[in-house]
Scaffold this active site. Structure first.
Site, mmCIF file in Angstrom:
data_model
loop_
_atom_site.group_PDB
_atom_site.id
_atom_site.type_symbol
_atom_site.label_atom_id
_atom_site.label_comp_id
_atom_site.label_asym_id
_atom_site.label_seq_id
_atom_site.Cartn_x
_atom_site.Cartn_y
_atom_site.Cartn_z
ATOM 1 N N PRO A 78 0.818 -1.209 0.000
ATOM 2 C CA PRO A 78 0.000 0.000 0.000
ATOM 3 C C PRO A 78 0.853 1.261 0.000
ATOM 4 C CG PRO A 78 -0.636 -1.511 1.762
ATOM 5 C CD PRO A 78 0.648 -2.000 1.203
ATOM 6 N N GLU A 79 0.645 2.084 -1.001
ATOM 7 C CA GLU A 79 1.224 3.419 -1.030
ATOM 8 C C GLU A 79 0.042 4.392 -1.022
ATOM 9 O OE1 GLU A 79 4.196 3.862 -4.108
ATOM 10 O OE2 GLU A 79 4.611 1.736 -4.088
#
Length: 276
Positions: free
Chosen positions: A2-3
């Site tokens: 997850p960014e």
DNA sequence: AAAGTAGCCTGGAAGC
DNA sequence: TGCTTCCAGGCTACTT
């Protein structure tokens, strides 16, 4: 992994469901997930709190309660939320934390790798002082001129600096590689040698790619799912990330992969110019 | 001061 | 086939 776009996707989902729910109890299955305060305090303080809203700051999920408390969650590599109308008949694999609400619905937090962390603070001021103060500007809010000024005089390679959360926050390995490809900058380029105009370009493609990825619900490479169990559609748009040995969409030469600052780094040696 | 790296973790892939 | 080793990577803490 997850960014920013993946976290945004999760936050959007949570914010549609959670506001006005009141926590009845909290179960913790992996103690280390709770970074602060002590687990019993965490459980006691959250009990009875009513959720006001869920927002995002960099890669942090920011849950605000009516009474002002702030719960920060960082998904790190594999953190995942899943909401259920009622208690699931069996526990999901890698369940680490469970929030039970007074309406009998349930918010589960799973985390395979156990890197994710939650932080509970008394108020926004404490959250800012103890956790968020290290974060640089939001990449979607920062102006081109400011972006350029932040990086211009920095030492070291551009890839490493793009990943620094204290400069610009929310960019991780995928979007760093992808934006450098689109801006035609070689990841090993020395930051202070990159011409001004190139930074304007990098700023523009980075914002473009983040906006597009948010629209596509983020990128699923291995395990990322939003709270509805949906994978991110941006995977189909990756030009270089995880594309080693594939043909560069621009010139047809092979995409290369190296290790840079102990990170897998993907690029096209022909299209991306090295500034040294 | 800045740069490099170990450690935190698991599961899937690759190697033998 | 089945075992072992490697790799993925966000972030902190420590060393150089």
């Amino acid at each position: 992994m997850p960014e920013l776009p993946e976290v945004q996707s999760v936050v959007t989902g949570l914010n549609k469901i959670l506001p006005n729910k009141t926590i009845k109890s909290v179960e913790v299955f992996w103690q280390k997930t709770i970074a602060t305060p002590a687990v019993e305090t965490f459980q006691k303080k959250l009990t009875g709190l009513k959720i006001k809203e869920v927002a995002r700051r960099a890669k942090f999920i920011v849950m605000t309660f009516e009474s002002g408390e702030i719960l920060l969650t960082h998904l790190r590599m594999s953190g995942q939320f899943s909401w259920h109308q009622e208690l699931p008949s069996e526990n999901a694999k890698h369940l680490r934390v469970r929030f039970l609400f007074t309406d009998n619905s349930v918010l589960d937090f799973m985390d395979t790798r156990k890197f994710a962390r939650m932080y509970l603070f008394q108020n926004l001021k404490e959250a800012e002082e103890k956790a968020l103060y290290k974060l640089g500007a939001e990449p979607l809010e920062i102006k081109a001129l400011e972006f350029r000024e932040i990086f211009r005089a920095k030492k070291g390679n551009i890839k490493g600096n793009l990943l620094r959360q204290d400069l610009v926050s929310g960019v991780g390995n995928i979007y760093a590689d992808e934006s450098l490809f689109l801006a035609k900058i070689h990841p090993t380029s020395l930051t202070h040698k990159i011409p001004k105009a190139k930074f304007t370009e990098l700023h523009q493609v980075l914002q473009g790619i983040l906006r597009k990825a948010i629209k596509r619900n983020g990128t699923t490479v291995n395990t990322f799912l939003n709270i509805n169990g949906e994978a991110g559609g941006f995977r189909d748009e990756l030009q270089v990330y995880k594309q080693e040995k594939a043909a560069c969409p621009n010139c047809g030469n092979l995409i290369q992969k190296i290790r840079l600052g102990s990170r897998g780094t993907h690029f096209c040696a022909t299209c991306q110019k090295k500034y040294l």
